[in-house]
Scaffold this active site. Structure first.
Site, PDB file in Angstrom:
ATOM      1  N   LYS A   1       0.864  -1.186   0.000  1.00 28.04           N
ATOM      2  CA  LYS A   1       0.000   0.000   0.000  1.00 28.04           C
ATOM      3  C   LYS A   1       0.896   1.230   0.000  1.00 28.04           C
ATOM      4  CE  LYS A   1      -1.392   2.998   2.823  1.00 28.04           C
ATOM      5  NZ  LYS A   1      -1.506   4.183   1.966  1.00 28.04           N
TER       6      LYS A   1
ATOM      7  N   GLY B   1       7.439   5.628   7.830  1.00 25.14           N
ATOM      8  CA  GLY B   1       6.555   6.784   7.966  1.00 25.14           C
ATOM      9  C   GLY B   1       6.756   7.455   9.305  1.00 25.14           C
ATOM     10  N   SER B   2       5.675   7.971   9.864  1.00 22.34           N
ATOM     11  CA  SER B   2       5.802   8.773  11.089  1.00 22.34           C
ATOM     12  C   SER B   2       5.920   7.884  12.327  1.00 22.34           C
ATOM     13  CB  SER B   2       4.578   9.676  11.230  1.00 22.34           C
ATOM     14  OG  SER B   2       3.428   8.895  11.421  1.00 22.34           O
TER      15      SER B   2
ATOM     16  N   GLY C   1       3.816   4.471  13.147  1.00 13.81           N
ATOM     17  CA  GLY C   1       4.689   3.304  13.293  1.00 13.81           C
ATOM     18  C   GLY C   1       4.488   2.607  14.629  1.00 13.81           C
TER      19      GLY C   1
ATOM     20  N   GLU D   1      10.723   2.018   9.984  1.00 11.52           N
ATOM     21  CA  GLU D   1      11.671   3.123   9.793  1.00 11.52           C
ATOM     22  C   GLU D   1      10.881   4.398   9.975  1.00 11.52           C
ATOM     23  OE1 GLU D   1      14.753   2.983   9.779  1.00 11.52           O
ATOM     24  OE2 GLU D   1      15.013   0.841   9.355  1.00 11.52           O
TER      25      GLU D   1
ATOM     26  N   CYS E   1      13.995  11.534   5.916  1.00 11.71           N
ATOM     27  CA  CYS E   1      14.125  11.178   7.343  1.00 11.71           C
ATOM     28  C   CYS E   1      15.570  11.329   7.794  1.00 11.71           C
ATOM     29  CB  CYS E   1      13.588   9.777   7.604  1.00 11.71           C
ATOM     30  SG  CYS E   1      14.186   8.569   6.455  1.00 11.71           S
TER      31      CYS E   1
ATOM     32  N   GLN F   1       1.510  19.549   4.896  1.00 13.13           N
ATOM     33  CA  GLN F   1       2.915  19.563   5.292  1.00 13.13           C
ATOM     34  C   GLN F   1       3.439  21.006   5.321  1.00 13.13           C
ATOM     35  OE1 GLN F   1       4.816  16.755   6.281  1.00 13.13           O
ATOM     36  NE2 GLN F   1       6.198  18.380   6.962  1.00 13.13           N
TER      37      GLN F   1
ATOM     38  N   GLU G   1      10.515  16.387  14.879  1.00 11.19           N
ATOM     39  CA  GLU G   1      10.789  16.350  13.437  1.00 11.19           C
ATOM     40  C   GLU G   1       9.850  17.305  12.702  1.00 11.19           C
ATOM     41  OE1 GLU G   1       9.835  12.686  11.202  1.00 11.19           O
ATOM     42  OE2 GLU G   1      11.846  12.868  10.356  1.00 11.19           O
TER      43      GLU G   1
HETATM   44  P1  NDP Z   1       2.154   8.497   8.139  1.00  7.39           P
HETATM   45  O1  NDP Z   1       2.994   7.736   9.086  1.00  7.39           O
HETATM   46  O2  NDP Z   1       0.756   8.757   8.541  1.00  7.39           O
HETATM   47  O3  NDP Z   1       2.079   7.709   6.741  1.00  7.39           O
HETATM   48  C1  NDP Z   1       2.978   6.720   6.314  1.00  7.39           C
HETATM   49  C2  NDP Z   1       2.189   5.573   5.685  1.00  7.39           C
HETATM   50  O4  NDP Z   1       1.378   4.957   6.685  1.00  7.39           O
HETATM   51  C3  NDP Z   1       1.230   6.017   4.598  1.00  7.39           C
HETATM   52  O5  NDP Z   1       1.155   5.024   3.594  1.00  7.39           O
HETATM   53  C4  NDP Z   1      -0.081   6.124   5.350  1.00  7.39           C
HETATM   54  O6  NDP Z   1      -1.238   6.073   4.562  1.00  7.39           O
HETATM   55  C5  NDP Z   1       0.023   4.924   6.261  1.00  7.39           C
HETATM   56  N1  NDP Z   1      -0.868   4.973   7.405  1.00  7.39           N
HETATM   57  C6  NDP Z   1      -1.425   6.065   8.008  1.00  7.39           C
HETATM   58  N2  NDP Z   1      -2.211   5.691   9.034  1.00  7.39           N
HETATM   59  C7  NDP Z   1      -2.161   4.345   9.095  1.00  7.39           C
HETATM   60  C8  NDP Z   1      -2.767   3.374   9.946  1.00  7.39           C
HETATM   61  N3  NDP Z   1      -3.577   3.722  10.953  1.00  7.39           N
HETATM   62  N4  NDP Z   1      -2.498   2.065   9.734  1.00  7.39           N
HETATM   63  C9  NDP Z   1      -1.676   1.683   8.742  1.00  7.39           C
HETATM   64  N5  NDP Z   1      -1.086   2.559   7.887  1.00  7.39           N
HETATM   65  C10 NDP Z   1      -1.316   3.873   8.074  1.00  7.39           C
HETATM   66  O7  NDP Z   1       2.888   9.816   7.757  1.00  7.39           O
HETATM   67  P2  NDP Z   1       2.314  11.088   6.938  1.00  7.39           P
HETATM   68  O8  NDP Z   1       2.440  10.819   5.503  1.00  7.39           O
HETATM   69  O9  NDP Z   1       0.952  11.444   7.432  1.00  7.39           O
HETATM   70  O10 NDP Z   1       3.344  12.204   7.359  1.00  7.39           O
HETATM   71  C11 NDP Z   1       3.260  12.771   8.660  1.00  7.39           C
HETATM   72  C12 NDP Z   1       4.648  13.014   9.207  1.00  7.39           C
HETATM   73  O11 NDP Z   1       5.362  11.771   9.286  1.00  7.39           O
HETATM   74  C13 NDP Z   1       5.537  13.891   8.342  1.00  7.39           C
HETATM   75  O12 NDP Z   1       5.291  15.240   8.533  1.00  7.39           O
HETATM   76  C14 NDP Z   1       6.905  13.456   8.808  1.00  7.39           C
HETATM   77  O13 NDP Z   1       7.214  14.116   9.997  1.00  7.39           O
HETATM   78  C15 NDP Z   1       6.739  11.975   9.075  1.00  7.39           C
HETATM   79  N6  NDP Z   1       7.187  11.141   7.947  1.00  7.39           N
HETATM   80  C16 NDP Z   1       8.354  10.475   8.061  1.00  7.39           C
HETATM   81  C17 NDP Z   1       8.821   9.725   6.999  1.00  7.39           C
HETATM   82  C18 NDP Z   1      10.104   8.989   7.088  1.00  7.39           C
HETATM   83  O14 NDP Z   1      10.644   8.587   6.067  1.00  7.39           O
HETATM   84  N7  NDP Z   1      10.644   8.764   8.244  1.00  7.39           N
HETATM   85  C19 NDP Z   1       8.107   9.629   5.736  1.00  7.39           C
HETATM   86  C20 NDP Z   1       6.857  10.349   5.718  1.00  7.39           C
HETATM   87  C21 NDP Z   1       6.440  11.066   6.808  1.00  7.39           C
HETATM   88  P3  NDP Z   1      -1.830   7.395   3.810  1.00  7.39           P
HETATM   89  O15 NDP Z   1      -1.443   7.167   2.425  1.00  7.39           O
HETATM   90  O16 NDP Z   1      -3.286   7.356   4.000  1.00  7.39           O
HETATM   91  O17 NDP Z   1      -1.200   8.605   4.418  1.00  7.39           O
END
Ligand code: NDP
Length: 477
Positions: A172, A225-226, A230, A247, A281, A328, A379
Site C-alpha cells: 500500500k 513513515g511517522s 509506526g 523506519e 528522514c 505539510q 521532526e
Molecule cells: P504516516 O505515518 O501517517 O504515513 C505513512 C504511511 O502509513 C502512509 O502510507 C499512510 O497512509 C500509512 N498509514 C497512516 N495511518 C495508518 C494506519 N492507521 N495504519 C496503517 N497505515 C497507516 O505519515 P504522513 O504521511 O501522514 O506524514 C506525517 C509526518 O510523518 C511527516 O510530517 C513526517 O514528519 C513523518 N514522515 C516520516 C517519513 C520517514 O521517512 N521517516 C516519511 C513520511 C512522513 P496514507 O497514504 O493514508 O497517508
C-alpha cells in the site's frame, strides 16, 4: 484523465472510488486518478499472495534472479520517464527524482544477485553422528506500507528483498503519491512475477493499511513513515505475533567543528538540510556548530541559501522543489512560528511565488536556538534547519546525542581524532564524516536506533534478517 487500477492476483482491478494525484508544483495539474481499494479487495490481494506463496517460496534462485534482474533493467532503461513522474507527483527536482528512479533499478539488480547468494551453514553437532544445518526460508506474505517522500526507492527497497528471498507482497503506497509505485508494480509484473506474487492496493492508511496490519494471513509488516503511526502498527503486530520492521523519523545532527573546511561544511549542511525540500528522514535538521566557526558558518550558509532557485520541480534550473502538500506546508510554517516564539532568529522560511501554483517555501535557517527548544526536539520534515552554538567537540557530541531519535549523524572536521571518536560515539545507525547526513548507498544497511527504527535493518544483505526465518535442521546419520 487516465485512471489507474489496483493490481490483485495478476489482474488490474478498479476499486469502488478514485483519488486524484495532484502535482505539488502546480495544483492545477492532475497526474491521474488512482483507484482506492476497499477492505474486500485488500483481503483478496492477501489471499492471492498466500496462494502464490506455495510455489514462489519453492521457486529456484534462478527464477527469482531473472524476474528481479529484468525489472531492474526496465527501471534503469526508463529512469528518465519514471523520474519525471516522480518529480511531478512528489515535488523532488528532476535530477533528484531521476536519481531516485535509478537507485530503484540498482536495488533490483543488487537483490537479483542476493537471490543467488543466499546460503546456509553446516555446524558441527555436540553429539556424535549428528549433523546440523542452519538455513533461511522465506517468511510468507509481507504487507508493506510506504510513505510519500521516496515514492519509488522505498517500495523498491522493500519489494526487491522480499521477492528475492521467496516471499509474496501486498503493498500500500502513500495515498499522496501512488503513481511511482503503480509503475514499479507494473514493471515487476511485466518482468515475469507470477500472479499473486506482487499485489498493489492503493488507498488510505486508515483503511487499507489497517486491513493489512489486522489480517491474520499477513506474516510481517514493513513500514516507513511517522513515529505515531509506526508505534501503533508495532503494538498491533506484537499483539498478533507478526514480525514488524519500522523506519520512522529523525532529528539528525550535523556537527561543524572549528577546524572544518568551511566550503565542505556549508555544502554538506545545505545539501543535508534543504535538498529534496528537507523531506528526508535523514535530513540534517540540527546544525551543531562550535563557537570559533559559528558566525562565519552561518553567514556562508545564508549566502548559499540566497543563491538557491526554488520553484517547479520539473523546471531545469530548480534546485529546491515544493513542499509535498498543503498539510505539510502548514506543519513547516507552524514549526517556524514556534521557533520564533521560543526565541530563535529566522532567516528565510517565507512562502515563495513561482510561475506555477504550488507549495513553495524558502529554506529556513533558525539561529540562536538551544537544545531544549521544540525546534530541536521534534521532526519538522521540511526545508527547516536550526543552528545550536556549542563550546567544543565534547559539548557538540553530547548535544548531538541528546535526542529521542538516532537515525543519521554527521561531522565536518579535518581532525582524524574527532572524526574517529564521533564515528564510534554518535548514537545512530548511520554516521557521516564531511558529507551530508542524507544520501546513502543502496547495498549497505539503512536504519537507526532509539525512536527512529524498530526491528531488523533494511537494505543490503542485512535485509535477509527481516525477510527470512532461520531453520536449524538436525540429522542422525
Ligand atoms: P504516516 O505515518 O501517517 O504515513 C505513512 C504511511 O502509513 C502512509 O502510507 C499512510 O497512509 C500509512 N498509514 C497512516 N495511518 C495508518 C494506519 N492507521 N495504519 C496503517 N497505515 C497507516 O505519515 P504522513 O504521511 O501522514 O506524514 C506525517 C509526518 O510523518 C511527516 O510530517 C513526517 O514528519 C513523518 N514522515 C516520516 C517519513 C520517514 O521517512 N521517516 C516519511 C513520511 C512522513 P496514507 O497514504 O493514508 O497517508
Amino acid at each position: 484523465m487516465t485512471r489507474y487500477a489496483n493490481y490483485i492476483d495478476g489482474e488490474w482491478l478498479d476499486g469502488p472510488t478514485f483519488s486524484r494525484n495532484v502535482n505539488p508544483s502546480d495544483v492545477d495539474d492532475v497526474v491521474g486518478e488512482y483507484s482506492q481499494a476497499d477492505v474486500q479487495q485488500t483481503a483478496r490481494a492477501i489471499q492471492a499472495a498466500r496462494k502464490a506463496f506455495a510455489s514462489w517460496s519453492l521457486s529456484t534462485p534462478q527464477q527469482r534472479f531473472d524476474v528481479l534482474d529484468r525489472a531492474g533493467t526496465a527501471i534503469l532503461a526508463r529512469k528518465e520517464e519514471l523520474g519525471r513522474l516522480l518529480a511531478r507527483e512528489e515535488g523532488k527536482t528532476l535530477p533528484e527524482a531521476i536519481g531516485e528512479a535509478g537507485r530503484a533499478g540498482q536495488i533490483f539488480k543488487f537483490f537479483a544477485g542476493e537471490a543467488l547468494r543466499l546460503g546456509g551453514e553446516i555446524v558441527q553437532s555436540v553429539r556424535p553422528g549428528v549433523t546440523v544445518e542452519v538455513t533461511r526460508e522465506p517468511l510468507g506474505v509481507i504487507g508493506m506500507i510506504t510513505p510519500w517522500n521516496f515514492p519509488i526507492a522505498i517500495p523498491a527497497w522493500k519489494i526487491a528483498p522480499a521477492l528475492a528471498y521467496g516471499n509474496c507482497v501486498v503493498i500500500k503506497p502513500a495515498d499522496l503519491v501512488p503513481g511511482s509505485a503503480w509503475e514499479l508494480v507494473k514493471i515487476i509484473a511485466e518482468a515475469g512475477a507470477p500472479a499473486g506474487v506482487i499485489n498493489l492496493v492503493m488507498g488510505r492508511g486508515s483503511v487499507i493499511g489497517e486491513a493489512l496490519v489486522n489480517s491474520p494471513d499477513v506474516d510481517a509488516i514493513s513500514f516507513t513513515g511517522s513515529v505515531s503511526t509506526g508505534r501503533s502498527i508495532a503494538a498491533k503486530c506484537v499483539a498478533s505475533g507478526k514480525k514488524v520492521q519500522l523506519e520512522m523519523g529523525g532529528k539528525n545532527p550535523m556537527v561543524v567543528l572549528d577546524d572544518a573546511d568551511l566550503n565542505v561544511a556549508v555544502e554538506a549542511c545545505v545539501n543535508g538540510a534543504f535538498f529534496s525540500t528537507g523531506q528526508r528522514c535523514t535530513a540534517s535538521s540540527r546544525l551543531i556548530v562550535t563557537e570559533g566557526i559559528h558566525d562565519r558558518f552561518v553567514e556562508a550558509v545564508k549566502a548559499r541559501l540566497k543563491t538557491l532557485k526554488i520553484g517547479d520541480a520539473l523546471a531545469p534550473d530548480t534546485q529546491i522543489g515544493p513542499v509535498v502538500d498543503e498539510r505539510q506546508l502548514a506543519q513547516d510554517e507552524r514549526y517556524i512560528a514556534i521557533a520564533r516564539e521560543e526565541g530563535g532568529t529566522v532567516f528565510g522560511g517565507e512562502r515563495v511565488a513561482a510561475s506555477t501554483n504550488g507549495f513553495f517555501l524558502a529554506p529556513a535557517l533558525i539561529t540562536d536556538t538551544t537544545p531544549t527548544m521544540r525546534i530541536n526536539r521534534e521532526e519538522v520534515f521540511g526545508p527547516v534547519a536550526s543552528v545550536i552554538k556549542v563550546k567544543d567537540y565534547e559539548a557538540a557530541l553530547a548535544t548531538a546525542n541528546d535526542t529521542d531519535f538516532g537515525l543519521s549523524a554527521g561531522i565536518c572536521t579535518t581532525s582524524l581524532k574527532y572524526a574517529t571518536h564521533f564515528k564510534r560515539h554518535a548514537q545512530v545507525g548511520m554516521v557521516m564524516v564531511n558529507t551530508a547526513t542524507a544520501g546513502v548507498d543502496y547495498h549497505v544497511p539503512f536504519g537507526g536506533r532509539k525512536g527512529s527504527s524498530y526491528g531488523a535493518r533494511e537494505q543490503g544483505s542485512y535485509a535477509r534478517e527481516f525477510y527470512t526465518t532461520v531453520k536449524t535442521a538436525y540429522a542422525n546419520a
